[in-house]
Design an enzyme around this catalytic site. Structure first.
Site: not given
Ligand code: NAD
Ligand code: UGA
Length: 439
Positions: A8, A33, A38, A88, A216, A220, A272, A274
């Site tokens: 990633g 990736d 990219r 994710t 984590k 957030n 992230c 929401q």
């Protein structure tokens, strides 16, 4: 030489691995990736993401001990430590749609690792995942392992976009969760040794796997909750004549509360907050905790309320319609110093205005015209006119004062971030609306 491979090459994988390569010259880091464009961009002069300071770090390390490649299997097979930093997102269909995290990318990464590994590996969860994901990953890896030993660690990332390099160089903490077995603790130590190249020992926190995964999501949720709290108060400020900047300052002066992250705004955005709160809500529901789920759901409800409140304010101030009216939108990304438009409040605001047939022109120094068109034409409504994207001066005040005569009067300014000098703009002649402040 220790070899690290990261699956990633996105906003987390790219900058995080670049900083590890910078600080650990004895480690070879390869970021891989599935996306060919990219990786090509990471290998070019035009990196795929904008982050202050990133170019310099990449230039220093690329080709030395930092590599970007699409040859995923080769680099996974060679690595001692594999970071998984794939996306994710929120599930869009099936069980838990609209809330649960979609672990498709993660699962396919895990299956591929099990397939190609020929030696023992430490597999590090860098992506933000539901608590207990490590258990599922462990099952996938060990059931397909051909006798290879896999140790799973949780090492969530806390960087914020726009300050990623700074955050990575001086993190408040690095969190590592692992199994409480001798092998698990050995893997924890190996990862700790990587960070210890530049992070002070007492900032590296070691916990069990589930605490690391849950911390984590909790961090957030707490951050987003602060914004929803101050935004909720901003609505009350507008109703009463209080000034949200003064209130937030007074509240934040309490050392138990602290001054950071209390800026009222048009609503938080980004890929992230929401997603992670929805994920937390889903986990609570699955664990039979509806009261806890509802508590966190409210953080998102207030955020949606703040965005629609802003649009309503624009429309109602301009005599209840913006149809045919020219509106300049300054800034489109979800915050400054990034080109990332995922879940930006600007999308909701622009869609709201377009829904009332406003003619909008949008400017953001980091966002391409193509990206804006894509964001605003995606589903929901089928716009009957294209969006005007005009180049505008990045300095709003200068631009506006130069072209004041071009404005139809009365002219309005709506500041969704409280960054404009409202008094100065009022002197020029604008009617100014700032979030949570008296008119
Ligand atoms: P991103 O979409 O920018 O990057 C993810 C990358 O993974 C993409 O380039 C995609 O092509 C690649 N990928 C998907 N499946 C793959 C596979 N099987 N093998 C190799 N590559 C694969 O996402 P991001 O913003 O970097 O976020 C990644 C994770 O980190 C998410 O879980 C997110 O919640 C978390 N996170 C993000 C931030 C942030 O600021 N963006 C901060 C902390 C944590
Ligand atoms: C956030 C967290 O800050 C990171 O710690 C975390 O790693 C990351 O999410 C993640 O997991 O993805 P990020 O979303 O990149 O980082 O940026 P923030 O600075 O947190 O801003 C998020 C949104 O909140 C932005 O739209 C910002 O404008 C808004 N915000 C922030 C406010 O409205 N008021 C504030 O006081 C602060």
């Amino acid at each position: 030489m220790v070899k690290i491979c990261c699956l990633g090459a996105g906003y987390v994988g790219g900058p995080t691995m670049a900083v590890i390569a910078l600080k650990c010259p004895a480690i070879e880091v390869c970021v891989v990736d599935i996306s060919v464009p990219r990786i090509a961009a990471w290998n070019s002069d035009q990196l795929p993401i904008y982050e202050p300071g990133l170019d310099e770090v990449v230039k220093q390390c690329r080709g030395r001990n930092l590599f970007f490649s699409n040859d995923i299997e080769k680099h996974v097979a060679e690595a001692d430590i594999i970071f998984v930093s794939v996306n994710t997102p929120t599930k869009t269909r099936g069980l838990g749609a609209g809330k649960a995290a979609d672990l498709t990318y993660w699962e396919s990464a895990a299956r591929m690792i099990a397939d190609v590994a020929k030696s023992d590996k430490i597999v590090v969860e860098k992506s933000t995942v539901p608590v207990k994901t490590a258990e599922a990953i462990e099952k996938i890896l060990t059931h397909n392992s051909k006798g290879i030993n896999f140790q799973i660690l949780s090492n969530p990332e806390f960087l914020a976009e726009g300050t990623a390099i700074e955050d990575l160089l001086k993190p408040d903490r690095v969190l590592i969760g692992g199994r409480e077995t001798p092998e698990g603790q050995k893997a924890v130590k190996a990862l700790k040794d990587v960070y210890a190249n530049w992070v002070p020992e007492d900032s590296i926190l070691i916990t069990n796997l589930w605490s690391a995964e849950l911390s984590k999501l909790a961090a957030n949720a707490f951050l987003a909750q602060r914004i929803s709290s101050v935004n909720a108060i901003s609505a009350l400020c507008e109703a009463t004549g209080a000034n949200v900047t003064e209130v937030a300052y007074a509240v934040g002066k309490d050392s138990r509360i602290g001054p950071k992250f209390l800026n009222a705004s048009v609503g938080f955005g980004g890929s992230c907050f929401q997603k992670d709160i929805l994920n937390l809500v889903y986990i609570c529901e699955c664990n039979g905790l509806p009261e806890v789920a509802n508590y966190w759901k409210q953080v998102i409800k207030i955020n949606d309320y703040q965005k629609s409140r802003f649009v309503n304010r624009v429309v109602s101030s301009m005599f209840n319609t913006v149809s045919g009216k020219k509106i300049a939108v300054l800034g489109f990304a979800f915050k400054k110093d990034t080109g990332d438009t995922r879940e930006t409040a600007a999308i909701d605001v622009c869609k709201g205005l377009l829904g009332d047939k406003a003619k909008i022109s949008i400017y953001d120094p980091q966002v391409t015209e193509d990206q804006i068109q894509r964001d605003l034409t995606m589903n929901k409504f089928d716009w009957d006119h294209p969006i005007h994207l005009q180049p505008m001066s990045p300095t709003a005040v200068k631009q506006v004062s130069v072209t004041w005569d071009a404005y139809e009067k009365p002219a309005f300014l709506f500041d969704g971030r409280n960054v404009i000098d409202a008094e100065k703009m009022r002197e020029i002649g604008f009617i100014v609306y700032s979030i949570g402040k008296p008119l």
